[in-house]
Enzyme design. Structure first.
Site, mmCIF file in Angstrom:
data_model
loop_
_atom_site.group_PDB
_atom_site.id
_atom_site.type_symbol
_atom_site.label_atom_id
_atom_site.label_comp_id
_atom_site.label_asym_id
_atom_site.label_seq_id
_atom_site.Cartn_x
_atom_site.Cartn_y
_atom_site.Cartn_z
ATOM 1 N N ASN A 32 0.856 -1.175 0.000
ATOM 2 C CA ASN A 32 0.000 0.000 0.000
ATOM 3 C C ASN A 32 0.900 1.237 0.000
ATOM 4 O O ASN A 32 1.751 1.398 0.877
ATOM 5 C CB ASN A 32 -0.905 -0.025 1.240
ATOM 6 C CG ASN A 32 -1.843 1.144 1.321
ATOM 7 O OD1 ASN A 32 -1.463 2.245 1.726
ATOM 8 N ND2 ASN A 32 -3.095 0.926 0.957
ATOM 9 N N CYS A 34 -6.607 8.061 2.484
ATOM 10 C CA CYS A 34 -6.421 8.037 3.933
ATOM 11 C C CYS A 34 -6.917 9.333 4.557
ATOM 12 O O CYS A 34 -6.439 10.420 4.200
ATOM 13 C CB CYS A 34 -4.951 7.820 4.282
ATOM 14 S SG CYS A 34 -4.659 7.796 6.070
#
Length: 303
Positions: A99, A130
């Protein structure tokens, strides 16, 4: 036993069950609980170009049917990953996926390029969603232009399977999915966490150090399922579904809504062997319903 194998672009998975970034470490931490090679893939914790300290504590809070976190992508940077983590995970016989996050399109692209050079990392999941960092992250994922700019920069320097993780904190997630598909994404994964908050009424202060954080766990599943269904109808690339999956029934719902594969996140904290239980549960359902392959039920929702 049904054929559980699926494909995400050119990436072949033994089965559709993967782990969500940030909930399974680098995989090796769970090796005592799960035969890692039996998973479809492991998406390791978020990696950035430079080291990040993350947010101040407290950065986790329990909520009804879920949890809030504002960890903030704490990690030691991509060079540390390449030199110290990669040698320990490169021989795990499953898809080890990194990621990747950043604070600018160039940061994302440089981080991705360094991972591109690692032979045994067949894919990255690009985190443009995020909600717990001050710069980058979700800032790119909430507009079509921002999302496209990151994918365009990364695609120019990254040559393997590119999965883009989408934010649910948007008005129309299908538009974002179409934008990243147009720039060369091989797949999209969704959803990342929903923005949330919790308050200590005795101190009158937020329970998290930065006030807000990402909500995950069973509470977000209906939202995630709806968004996967919308995106699967909007794009031609494979969709990976996640958000509150804690059983085979949950996973099958996502697959029927259009997900080719799924990721399990918060449930790993409750039951470290949940991934294999979900895999076996999917197989049992397929056998009971006379299905020879999991692919038969992808997008089979009658709506």
């Amino acid at each position: 036993m049904a054929d559980l194998s699926v494909k995400i672009g050119e990436l072949g998975l033994k089965n559709p069950v993967m782990t969500a970034s940030g909930t399974f470490g680098y995989g090796i931490e769970f090796a005592d609980f799960v035969p890692l090679e039996q998973l479809g893939g492991i998406i390791v914790k978020g990696t950035t170009l430079a080291p990040r300290e993350g947010n101040d504590y407290p950065r986790m809070a329990e909520t009804a049917q879920g949890m809030l976190n504002c960890v903030g992508l704490q990690n030691k940077g991509v060079d540390y990953f390449c030199s110290s983590i990669y040698p320990r995970i490169k021989d795990v016989d499953t898809n080890m996926i990194v990621n990747v996050s950043g604070s600018s399109p160039d940061d994302y692209a440089e981080c991705a390029a360094r991972i591109d050079a690692l032979d045994h990392i067949p894919a990255i999941e690009l985190n443009i969603s995020c909600p717990n960092v001050k710069d980058g992250g979700m800032a790119f994922g909430v507009t079509c232009e921002g999302a496209a700019s990151v994918v365009r920069a990364v695609r120019a320097r990254y040559h393997k399977t590119l999965i883009v993780k989408l934010s649910p904190n948007v008005t129309n997630i299908a538009d974002i999915a179409r934008a990243v598909e147009a720039e060369g994404a091989d797949s999209v994964s969704l959803i990342n966490t929903l923005m949330g908050m919790a308050i200590d009424i005795e101190t009158r202060r937020p329970l998290l150090s930065i006030s807000t954080g990402g909500l995950s766990g069973p509470a977000v599943k209906p939202v995630a399922l709806r968004m996967v269904w919308q995106v699967a109808k909007a794009v031609g690339i494979p969709v990976i579904g996640l958000g509150g999956i804690s059983s085979a029934t949950d996973a099958i719902e996502f697959i029927m809504a259009g997900a080719t594969a799924i990721e399990i996140g918060t449930a790993n904290f409750i039951d470290p062997a949940i991934t294999l239980k979900v895999r076996d549960g999917i197989n049992d359902w397929l056998d009971r319903h006379g299905c020879s392959s999991v692919s038969e039920i992808v997008g089979s929702l009658k709506a």
